[in-house]
Motif scaffolding. Structure first.
Motif, PDB file in Angstrom:
ATOM      1  N   MET A   1      43.017  42.214  41.261  1.00  0.00           N
ATOM      2  CA  MET A   1      42.280  41.557  40.103  1.00  0.00           C
ATOM      3  C   MET A   1      40.842  41.749  40.671  1.00  0.00           C
ATOM      4  SD  MET A   1      44.599  38.421  39.278  1.00  0.00           S
ATOM      5  CE  MET A   1      45.002  37.736  40.825  1.00  0.00           C
ATOM      6  N   VAL A   2      40.730  41.161  42.230  1.00  0.00           N
ATOM      7  CA  VAL A   2      39.173  41.177  42.793  1.00  0.00           C
ATOM      8  C   VAL A   2      38.470  42.481  42.037  1.00  0.00           C
ATOM      9  CG1 VAL A   2      37.800  41.265  44.751  1.00  0.00           C
ATOM     10  CG2 VAL A   2      39.859  39.731  44.437  1.00  0.00           C
ATOM     11  N   VAL A   3      39.060  43.577  42.356  1.00  0.00           N
ATOM     12  CA  VAL A   3      38.561  44.729  41.868  1.00  0.00           C
ATOM     13  C   VAL A   3      38.082  44.970  40.485  1.00  0.00           C
ATOM     14  CG1 VAL A   3      38.675  47.308  41.735  1.00  0.00           C
ATOM     15  CG2 VAL A   3      39.382  46.058  43.906  1.00  0.00           C
ATOM     16  N   VAL A   4      38.958  44.427  39.544  1.00  0.00           N
ATOM     17  CA  VAL A   4      38.700  44.561  38.197  1.00  0.00           C
ATOM     18  C   VAL A   4      37.808  43.522  37.818  1.00  0.00           C
ATOM     19  CG1 VAL A   4      40.061  43.871  35.978  1.00  0.00           C
ATOM     20  CG2 VAL A   4      41.176  45.118  37.661  1.00  0.00           C
ATOM     21  N   PHE A   5      37.810  42.315  38.267  1.00  0.00           N
ATOM     22  CA  PHE A   5      36.776  41.203  38.065  1.00  0.00           C
ATOM     23  C   PHE A   5      35.396  41.890  38.446  1.00  0.00           C
ATOM     24  CE2 PHE A   5      40.018  37.854  38.251  1.00  0.00           C
ATOM     25  CZ  PHE A   5      40.025  37.716  36.776  1.00  0.00           C
ATOM     26  N   ALA A   6      35.320  42.700  39.496  1.00  0.00           N
ATOM     27  CA  ALA A   6      34.044  43.369  39.979  1.00  0.00           C
ATOM     28  C   ALA A   6      33.645  44.243  38.990  1.00  0.00           C
ATOM     29  CB  ALA A   6      34.305  43.823  41.455  1.00  0.00           C
ATOM     30  N   VAL A   7      34.678  44.965  38.499  1.00  0.00           N
ATOM     31  CA  VAL A   7      34.235  46.091  37.390  1.00  0.00           C
ATOM     32  C   VAL A   7      33.738  45.492  36.092  1.00  0.00           C
ATOM     33  CG1 VAL A   7      35.221  47.787  35.824  1.00  0.00           C
ATOM     34  CG2 VAL A   7      35.775  47.788  38.245  1.00  0.00           C
ATOM     35  N   ILE A   8      34.482  44.206  35.593  1.00  0.00           N
ATOM     36  CA  ILE A   8      34.019  43.393  34.585  1.00  0.00           C
ATOM     37  C   ILE A   8      32.606  43.010  34.558  1.00  0.00           C
ATOM     38  CG2 ILE A   8      34.528  41.598  33.094  1.00  0.00           C
ATOM     39  CD1 ILE A   8      37.298  41.725  33.720  1.00  0.00           C
ATOM     40  N   LEU A   9      32.376  42.293  35.835  1.00  0.00           N
ATOM     41  CA  LEU A   9      31.003  41.909  36.000  1.00  0.00           C
ATOM     42  C   LEU A   9      29.890  42.748  35.937  1.00  0.00           C
ATOM     43  CD1 LEU A   9      31.749  39.151  38.841  1.00  0.00           C
ATOM     44  CD2 LEU A   9      31.045  38.773  36.271  1.00  0.00           C
ATOM     45  N   LEU A  10      30.061  44.018  36.767  1.00  0.00           N
ATOM     46  CA  LEU A  10      29.123  45.148  36.592  1.00  0.00           C
ATOM     47  C   LEU A  10      28.826  45.679  35.124  1.00  0.00           C
ATOM     48  CD1 LEU A  10      27.523  47.197  37.793  1.00  0.00           C
ATOM     49  CD2 LEU A  10      29.377  48.659  38.301  1.00  0.00           C
ATOM     50  N   ALA A  11      30.091  45.767  34.384  1.00  0.00           N
ATOM     51  CA  ALA A  11      30.029  46.120  33.015  1.00  0.00           C
ATOM     52  C   ALA A  11      29.169  45.204  32.138  1.00  0.00           C
ATOM     53  CB  ALA A  11      31.324  46.454  32.397  1.00  0.00           C
ATOM     54  N   LEU A  12      29.483  43.932  32.219  1.00  0.00           N
ATOM     55  CA  LEU A  12      28.781  42.942  31.539  1.00  0.00           C
ATOM     56  C   LEU A  12      27.399  43.166  31.883  1.00  0.00           C
ATOM     57  CD1 LEU A  12      31.235  39.901  31.484  1.00  0.00           C
ATOM     58  CD2 LEU A  12      30.809  41.557  29.684  1.00  0.00           C
TER      59      LEU A  12
ATOM     60  N   THR B   1      46.875  43.925  35.826  1.00  0.00           N
ATOM     61  CA  THR B   1      46.637  43.483  37.097  1.00  0.00           C
ATOM     62  C   THR B   1      46.949  42.004  37.250  1.00  0.00           C
ATOM     63  OG1 THR B   1      44.356  43.199  36.758  1.00  0.00           O
ATOM     64  CG2 THR B   1      44.970  45.312  37.963  1.00  0.00           C
ATOM     65  N   GLY B   2      47.212  41.450  36.320  1.00  0.00           N
ATOM     66  CA  GLY B   2      47.339  39.891  36.188  1.00  0.00           C
ATOM     67  C   GLY B   2      46.374  39.255  36.130  1.00  0.00           C
ATOM     68  N   ALA B   3      44.989  39.897  35.841  1.00  0.00           N
ATOM     69  CA  ALA B   3      43.632  39.059  35.971  1.00  0.00           C
ATOM     70  C   ALA B   3      43.576  38.087  34.499  1.00  0.00           C
ATOM     71  CB  ALA B   3      42.557  40.193  35.942  1.00  0.00           C
ATOM     72  N   ALA B   4      44.032  38.574  33.499  1.00  0.00           N
ATOM     73  CA  ALA B   4      43.949  37.730  32.250  1.00  0.00           C
ATOM     74  C   ALA B   4      44.919  36.400  32.403  1.00  0.00           C
ATOM     75  CB  ALA B   4      44.575  38.384  31.255  1.00  0.00           C
ATOM     76  N   GLU B   5      46.117  36.910  33.047  1.00  0.00           N
ATOM     77  CA  GLU B   5      47.182  35.389  33.360  1.00  0.00           C
ATOM     78  C   GLU B   5      46.627  34.623  34.474  1.00  0.00           C
ATOM     79  OE1 GLU B   5      51.821  35.081  34.866  1.00  0.00           O
ATOM     80  OE2 GLU B   5      50.907  37.120  34.818  1.00  0.00           O
ATOM     81  N   TRP B   6      45.842  35.347  35.386  1.00  0.00           N
ATOM     82  CA  TRP B   6      45.252  33.970  36.495  1.00  0.00           C
ATOM     83  C   TRP B   6      44.138  33.403  35.775  1.00  0.00           C
ATOM     84  CZ3 TRP B   6      40.181  33.998  38.569  1.00  0.00           C
ATOM     85  CH2 TRP B   6      40.172  33.166  39.888  1.00  0.00           C
ATOM     86  N   LEU B   7      43.263  34.022  34.766  1.00  0.00           N
ATOM     87  CA  LEU B   7      42.399  33.247  34.078  1.00  0.00           C
ATOM     88  C   LEU B   7      42.706  32.293  33.356  1.00  0.00           C
ATOM     89  CD1 LEU B   7      39.665  36.002  33.203  1.00  0.00           C
ATOM     90  CD2 LEU B   7      39.273  34.291  34.864  1.00  0.00           C
ATOM     91  N   ALA B   8      43.734  32.499  32.632  1.00  0.00           N
ATOM     92  CA  ALA B   8      44.806  31.644  31.662  1.00  0.00           C
ATOM     93  C   ALA B   8      45.217  30.546  32.527  1.00  0.00           C
ATOM     94  CB  ALA B   8      45.697  32.533  31.008  1.00  0.00           C
TER      95      ALA B   8
END
Length: 594
Positions: free
Chosen positions: A1-12, A470-477
């Motif tokens: 999740m940490v890696v995916v969030f890092a990729v999302i922030l970079l993309a944004l 990765t469960g990132a969406a579930e964690w944010l929810a």
């Protein structure tokens, strides 16, 4: 999740700042997700799945179908009817262009709708002595609201349907062709009333009525005539050699010799004694030329548009469309004069006008160029998908194909709406029909596609998959649910609308849908609310970005021609955004329940 969030922030970050075009960012996003497979869980097949997604293929097909409609000139014909019907009534003019833009955007992609509405609005303004600024922003806003009428109204709706299917929602309630229509009609009706009342008084008149282009771009201090003296070192040099030798900020707009005016192409024409040159430069550079290059200043005259109505060319405005291969290039790197046989006199970027050192100014989407060009060059610019010519023009329309093109789009909608074929199949069948019936030539279908949108879709779809796996969406929810236990589901629904609209005004609408729908779905499931209602709220919010000119492509398209300031969009758009947040949330809650 940490890696995916890092990729999302970079993309944004890259989507907001755009150091490279968004399609390049999207491709890089695919590469990063696949390379980091041990953490992102994205295999090469999943990383490339965006290119094979039904959403991507459907959006591609809709671009082509929209082009088939555009080539018939049917929207321009409507514009002529508007001029005849509205006469001198500003309210009627506004109501007509808002109605055409909003109504047609439900079935034609809103980008080509706005592209043909820009010259229509300018034509209406000139014929009725009004400001085009009062029409252009409402056209953009109406096209966004109109896109919410049907599944095919915008790429956002189609992508939302695909993401809804992927998270498992389609098994119980799939998105149908007219799933959006009831709420969309409410949104369009309320938004139209706002634009015709409150919005009408908030929209500024940045472009003054009936200004000619030289006055509008304030060119009086930058256009001067000089005559070549007998001892001038410029004699027997070509225009290209002269400009290279001078190495100052100057353009030779046209040349007068023996009473005949010559315009582009001028590069190979040799200069003679007695040639009169109309030059674009500043006063300091002009004095330097007089001192060193053997030219004399002719008596000062004020130049008007009529002075450019010669065999050498005429003055026109052209708008650089967002997402084209011109973005980031300069006039010098494009060899603009040589490529388009046109001379750029000024660049308007919003309310700012650039008249100096333009050759090395990177172009942006929405820039409006003041050009002198011949009729042949104007015709080529009209046919070029990178520009919108903001003047009356006579492109080669296939008016005889109008019934066929409209019939094909109607058949696509009817077949998909009746559930006889999936929308992707009926849309592709419509593309084939457009070519077979001659509404489009085979070579035109590739130019019709907005490829940066296609690559963006292909890049963000695997990002959504990574969030889910990765469960990132579930964690944010879970975070949202923990912070909103005391709130009613309808209020949480409204919060999702506001968050999505804020994100969309900063980054891409398609990226907003991919990131927010999985979270909205998980939140609704956790609190026992109607997941379909939450996904609809996200979809509507992502389709309506009014607060900034960069929030949506159509806003950028009208930014330059309207002469708007960045703050104008907030002044007119923020109240509309808040109004629709309430209206959309209550409408969804009333129709679908939460």
């Amino acid at each position: 999740m940490v890696v995916v969030f890092a990729v999302i922030l970079l993309a944004l970050l890259l989507f907001v700042t755009e150091p490279v075009p968004i399609d390049i960012t999207a491709i890089a996003l695919i590469v990063v997700l696949i390379v980091l497979e041990p953490w992102t869980t994205i295999t090469p097949v999943e990383g490339l799945s965006g290119f094979a997604s039904s959403a991507t293929i459907t959006v591609l097909a809709m671009f082509i179908l929209s082009e088939g409609i555009r080539r018939t000139g049917v929207v321009e014909q409507l514009g002529d009817l508007v001029v005849d019907w509205t006469k001198d009534s500003p309210l009627k003019q506004l109501g007509a262009v808002v109605g055409i833009s909003g109504g047609s955007a439900g079935f034609i992609n809103n980008t080509p709708v706005v592209a043909v509405m820009i010259p229509m609005a300018i034509r209406i303004a000139k014929r009725t002595n009004s400001s085009p600024s009062t029409l252009l922003m409402p056209i953009s806003f109406a096209s966004m609201m109109g896109g919410t009428l049907t599944l095919i109204g915008t790429s956002t709706n189609i992508l939302a349907s695909d993401v809804w299917d992927r998270v498992g929602g389609a098994a119980s309630q799939p998105f149908s062709m007219f799933e959006f229509t009831t709420v969309g009609l409410i949104v369009l009706a309320v938004g139209t009333v706002y634009l015709l009342t409150v919005g009408r008084y908030l929209t500024p008149e940045r472009i003054k009525p009936q200004l000619n282009l030289t006055e509008e771009f304030e060119m009086a201090e930058y256009l001067t005539e000089v005559v070549v003296r007998e001892e001038s070192p410029l004699i027997d040099r070509t225009v290209r050699e002269s400009l290279r030798t001078l190495d100052v900020d100057i353009d030779i707009v046209h040349l007068v010799r023996d009473g005949k005016t010559f315009g582009e192409p001028l590069a190979r024409k040799e200069l003679n004694e007695g040639d009169i040159l109309l030059v674009r430069t500043d006063r300091e550079t002009l004095m330097e030329l007089i001192d060193t290059e053997g030219v004399d200043l002719l008596p000062q005259t004020t130049h008007h548009d009529a002075d450019f109505e010669t065999d050498a060319g005429t003055l026109i405005e052209v708008v650089v469309l967002p997402g084209t291969n011109l973005i980031g290039e300069t006039l010098a790197s494009l060899n603009f004069r040589g490529r388009y046989d046109a001379t750029v006199l000024a660049i308007r970027r919003g309310s700012a006008v650039i008249r100096q050192r333009m050759d090395h100014t990177p172009l942006r989407g929405g820039d409006t160029l003041l050009l002198e060009a011949t009729d042949e060059a104007i015709q080529r610019l009209v046919e070029n998908r990178a520009f919108v010519v903001a003047q009356e023009s006579e492109p080669t329309y296939r008016r005889s194909k109008t019934p066929l093109a409209l019939g094909i789009v109607a058949a696509v909608v009817a077949v998909a709406g009746a559930g006889l074929l999936p929308i992707v199949v009926s849309a592709l069948a419509g593309v084939v029909a457009m070519v077979l019936t001659g509404c489009l030539k085979p070579t035109e279908i590739y130019d019709a596609v907005d490829w940066n949108v296609i690559f963006l879709l292909a890049g963000v779809i695997p990002l959504g998959i990574a969030m889910e796996q990765t469960g990132a969406a579930e964690w944010l929810a879970a975070l949202v649910v923990a912070g909103s236990t005391d709130f009613a589901p309808l209020l949480i629904l409204g919060v999702f609308y506001l968050l999505t609209s804020l994100l969309t005004n900063l980054v891409s609408n398609n990226a907003s849908v991919v990131l927010m729908i999985p979270v909205a779905f998980d939140v609704a499931t956790t609190i026992g609310a109607n997941a379909f209602a939450f996904v609809l709220a996200v979809t509507f919010a992502a389709s309506t970005a009014f607060i900034t000119p960069v929030g949506y492509q159509t806003n950028l398209m009208v930014y330059g021609p309207g002469g708007y300031r960045f703050s104008d969009f907030f002044r007119v758009g923020a109240p509309l955004q808040l109004l629709l947040a309430v209206v959309t949330t209550l409408s969804i809650g009333w129709i679908y329940g939460v």
